[in-house]
Enzyme design. Structure first.
Site, short mmCIF file in Angstrom:
data_model
loop_
_atom_site.label_atom_id
_atom_site.label_comp_id
_atom_site.label_asym_id
_atom_site.label_seq_id
_atom_site.Cartn_x
_atom_site.Cartn_y
_atom_site.Cartn_z
CG ASP A 96 -0.26 0.01 2.53
OD1 ASP A 96 0.95 0.29 2.58
OD2 ASP A 96 -0.93 -0.24 3.55
CB SER A 97 0.29 4.67 -1.04
OG SER A 97 -0.82 5.13 -0.28
CG ASP A 275 -5.99 -5.41 1.85
OD1 ASP A 275 -5.56 -5.01 2.95
OD2 ASP A 275 -6.55 -4.66 1.03
#
Length: 380
Positions: A96-97, A275
């Site tokens: 993820d970021s 997720d």
């Protein structure tokens, strides 16, 4: 009917929006729909990598940019040769970021057009992450799939704030794309970039964001900002509207979802990837998801129940350990109880999406989904 680009192939469109597909990465192929176990700090909590490969049969896991940036830090991961080598995982990884974690620190961060300044939850030290910095960190981590830097709004969120946030997310996306074009991969394998649709629960904003994200022509796309407290019906409505717009021939990732029934409903709406920390987090608190319903293994009713954890379960723990034994471990505060419960829940989630895929390919997914969801929701 088949549709394919260089990264994703759809095996069948099914009857309806549900589809079975295949993702192609340099670290292996992934059959979709897929659930991705969350490995926040280069570890899926209580689970060894051997167990992920051999027992749970995970095809891809997720790493968390924010947490890995703070610990062990990028110099350690780079010297190891990337996250795959650092944690001895030879299958695909998605990162993820860091945006969701940074924005959840609402009391200790300052948001501006340039990026976000925040205090570490570990030692209170000040850090700054911009779209470009998030891309740099994710290059250094080396995941096979990596995400654009976005702002995730809370629920509820006023329309004006949701619109401003979405527009900034779009501006940040352009900066992410530019950085990636100027800075190639560093570990010899391809990294695949996903932008993220935002817009809270406002249909107008979600449609605008989905169109903007589609125009960027990335190899896959994600839907963010859901499963943050909104009613399930709102999540399904927005997902349905967005998947109507996102390109059919590219994978769709619904971030942070969810319960077993959330997953099946999302698959029915055209989602390919999901997720959530729920299977392991709830397992550590004694909640087991089974084909017969939801179990709180700490309850007195299981004290002398010597039957299998899940008679239809696919993991070895389902057959080797009884409800009474696992309840005893929780009562005695033995760590093994949390390990067994986590193994069971993750194995169940992977079995759930693999069974869903089978029914999509057979053409009877919707009838099967509608028949099993009432059982999955039951509290035993």
């Amino acid at each position: 009917m088949k549709a394919r680009n260089t990264f994703f192939e759809i095996k069948t469109p099914s009857a309806g929006k549900a589809r079975a597909g295949q993702l192609f990465t340099d670290h292996g192929e992934i059959e979709t729909p897929i659930f991705m176990p969350v490995g926040t700090v280069a570890s899926v909590k209580t689970i060894q990598q051997r167990e992920l490969r051999e027992d749970i049969k995970a095809q891809i896991i997720l790493g968390n940019t924010y947490h890995l940036y703070l610990r062990p830090k990028m110099d350690v991961i780079q010297e190891a040769g990337g996250l795959h080598k650092f944690m001895n995982w030879d299958r695909p990884i998605l990162t993820d970021s860091g945006g969701y974690q940074v924005f959840s620190l609402s009391e200790s961060r300052k948001l501006a057009e340039e990026g976000v300044q925040f205090k570490s939850h570990l030692d209170g030290g000040l850090h700054f992450i911009s779209p470009e910095k998030s891309m740099e960190i994710q290059r250094q981590i080396g995941g096979d799939i990596f995400m654009s830097f976005d702002e995730c709004t809370p629920f509820p969120c006023p329309y004006k704030k949701a619109k401003e946030s979405m527009e900034m997310t779009h501006r940040w996306l352009k900066r992410c794309i530019k950085w990636c074009e100027d800075n190639p991969e560093i570990y010899g394998h391809k990294q695949i970039f996903f932008p993220i649709v935002q817009g809270s629960t406002y249909s107008e904003l979600r449609r605008e964001s989905a169109l903007f994200i589609s125009e960027q022509n990335a190899e896959g796309n994600a839907i963010g900002g859901l499963s943050v407290g909104e009613p399930e019906e709102e999540m399904y409505r927005i997902t349905h509207e967005v998947t109507d717009i996102l390109p059919f021939h590219k994978p769709r990732y619904l971030m942070g979802v969810g319960t077993p029934w959330n997953i099946l409903e999302s698959i029915s709406l055209g989602v390919d990837m999901m997720d959530c920390v729920m299977p392991t987090r709830n397992a550590r608190n004694g909640m087991l998801f089974t084909w017969n319903g939801v179990i709180n293994i700490k309850n007195e009713k299981w004290k002398k129940d010597f039957s299998a954890l899940d008679e239809f379960g696919t993991s070895y723990v389902d057959q080797e350990y009884s409800k009474a034994y696992v309840r005893h471990l929780f009562s005695a505060r033995e760590y093994l109880g949390k390990q067994i419960a986590s193994l069971h829940n993750l194995a169940f989630y992977l079995d759930l999406v693999q069974t869903a895929r089978k029914h999509i390919l057979q053409g009877n997914f919707y009838a099967w989904k509608n028949s099993v969801i009432p059982n999955l929701k039951k509290r035993l």
